[in-house]
Design a protein around this motif. Sequence first.
Motif, mmCIF file in Angstrom:
data_model
loop_
_atom_site.group_PDB
_atom_site.id
_atom_site.type_symbol
_atom_site.label_atom_id
_atom_site.label_comp_id
_atom_site.label_asym_id
_atom_site.label_seq_id
_atom_site.Cartn_x
_atom_site.Cartn_y
_atom_site.Cartn_z
ATOM 1 N N LYS A 80 0.778 6.059 -7.327
ATOM 2 C CA LYS A 80 -0.474 6.585 -7.863
ATOM 3 C C LYS A 80 -0.462 8.113 -7.839
ATOM 4 C CE LYS A 80 -5.459 5.825 -7.411
ATOM 5 N NZ LYS A 80 -6.514 5.073 -6.661
ATOM 6 N N LYS A 81 0.064 8.681 -6.771
ATOM 7 C CA LYS A 81 0.121 10.129 -6.639
ATOM 8 C C LYS A 81 1.028 10.735 -7.706
ATOM 9 C CE LYS A 81 1.214 13.727 -3.261
ATOM 10 N NZ LYS A 81 1.683 13.995 -1.869
ATOM 11 N N VAL A 113 0.523 3.995 -3.078
ATOM 12 C CA VAL A 113 -0.037 5.333 -2.899
ATOM 13 C C VAL A 113 0.888 6.382 -3.510
ATOM 14 C CG1 VAL A 113 -0.641 7.096 -1.185
ATOM 15 C CG2 VAL A 113 -1.374 4.736 -0.857
ATOM 16 N N GLU A 114 2.195 6.209 -3.278
ATOM 17 C CA GLU A 114 3.158 7.150 -3.837
ATOM 18 C C GLU A 114 3.178 7.071 -5.372
ATOM 19 O OE1 GLU A 114 6.881 6.340 -2.089
ATOM 20 O OE2 GLU A 114 6.209 6.767 -0.034
ATOM 21 N N ASN A 126 0.796 -1.223 0.000
ATOM 22 C CA ASN A 126 0.000 0.000 0.000
ATOM 23 C C ASN A 126 0.832 1.277 0.000
ATOM 24 O OD1 ASN A 126 -2.357 -1.445 -0.030
ATOM 25 N ND2 ASN A 126 -2.566 -1.504 2.198
ATOM 26 N N SER A 127 1.903 1.311 0.818
ATOM 27 C CA SER A 127 2.688 2.546 0.924
ATOM 28 C C SER A 127 3.291 2.949 -0.408
ATOM 29 C CB SER A 127 3.787 2.376 1.978
ATOM 30 O OG SER A 127 4.632 1.288 1.608
#
Length: 584
Positions: A500-501, A497-498, A493-494
Amino acid sequence: MSLKTSILILIIFTIKFLFNNFFTAKTHYMIWFLLFISLTVPYTAQSNISIYNIPKYFNQNKYISKMQLSEDNFSNDINNYNNTIRYPYSNNNKSMSKEKDSTSTISKKNQNAFNIFESLKNIFAYIWLLGFLLLSLIVFIKTIHFNKLINIEEDILDTQKLSILNKCKEVLGINQHLRLIKTTKFSTPSLVGIFSPKILLPEQILYNFDNEQLELILLHELSHLKRKDILTNWIILTYQLIYWFNPIIWIGFYKMKNDMEVACDAYVLNNLKKEKHISYGKVIIDLLDYLSKPSFIPVSTNILENKYELKRRIIMIKKFKKTSYKLSFISFLLIVLVGCSSISEPENNTNTTPNEISKQNPSNIIEENNEYPLGLPDASKILNNKNWIIGKDYEFIWKTLGTPYVNTYYVDTKGLTSNEILNNLYNETIYPIKSDEESSALYVFMENEKIVNMKIDEFSGIPSNNWKDSDYKVNFYTSGDIDKKDLTDLEKNSNFVEFKKEFLNKSLSDFKNKFNLTHGSNEAFNKEGDLKLTVYPIIGKDKPSPFVGIYILSENNIIKDIKIDKSDLQLERLDEHFSLTNKK
């Protein structure tokens, strides 16, 4: 059709020359009716006696590939590919990108050539239409003028002449009413009109020929009526107008009309006593003295139209004897043989019959294909067996040729279960072909898991757009893995998220450039063309095979959503994947 008929005319000339003394006058004429079949029927059956099989015996593989290109995609005949094809799949994604750029350049050149060809085709179409309309207008005006001339001429009411006419009608078994017209406008007796036939008799012939000679003239013109020669002449005129640009077809029909007169002479002689044959020949010779420069009669039959065929007609009359049924039957068989060999299409398969192929294992049609690209000889063998292969299931082509470069599915998801979707697919499979002359590929089209068509066409690396009633187009490529060292732990997940951002609302092209990618392993498009779903499988350090994939949904090349899902795109979930943009 024009070219094939031109070849047929040359064949007929050759056959008539070789069998000149064997053929009867009727056979010389009847063989020309093959032109009507050739010009009317666009598609004919395949035959192993077709003359168009001959080139295959000299250079089979080259002939098959070129002819298939001509049949399935005529535009390729004008394209000249000078680049050697290389299979785009490579472990080095940079080489894939270069290959795609090279293919794109070839595609642009071919498109320019195709555009030039289309422009020339349109120009020639307008020229043909102009010629057709102009000649049709001339014929129409001449016909109107001719009818006006006929309408002002007077009918022959002399009972003696009418009695001769009725006698001739009785001899030939004609019940149709027709008029005798005395004319001063034309120099030779003629039959005109289909529905209201009329026999034109020049005034000077009425005064200078006795009743016996007049009877022979009327027998000739009535024989034309009996044999429906006026209708045949109308058909000839129609084809001459349509194919006004082809002088060989005009020459062929000119010779056909000459043979029509000789065949009519033979028909008259069949209905005359032998002692009158010489008198009939003398009448034709005597008419030569009255023959002047012919006036235009649109569609008619004239007992003497020109003096150049007179010698031939007189020789036929002198040597005439009634034809035996045996000779007529042999002549008929020869005409059928000429027709079948010159009008029929060549066989697709000159080496192996379908029955022989069916005993083989599919993999025996060509040698086992373990690497790309597909060789031209193998592609030719596949096309050579096209008619038999069509109808086989998708496993047949995969077992024969191996995994394709790209497999494209056209998916309709409305109201269908996952099994129904898989059983109602239209898809296209592409196998690049290695060739020193062309950048081409073998295309295999399937519907409901059955092969429906095959062709060789230009290879651009991009599937075609055969949408039919589908909602989505999905491309399954054999390459497209993301570099594992950069995204090994992306499923966490970590990191996700990066990731995707970093790329959300950014250009899809920027994402591809960062990882040196050309396309995903799966690509899907909606019918409107604004949404694109790209799937890139992720390979972990300890897992050589992809287990998950990055799903990137872009709108007009801008990334709108990124998620992780199964490595292989599931067709039944396309609605779900494409609905994400609407939820944002």
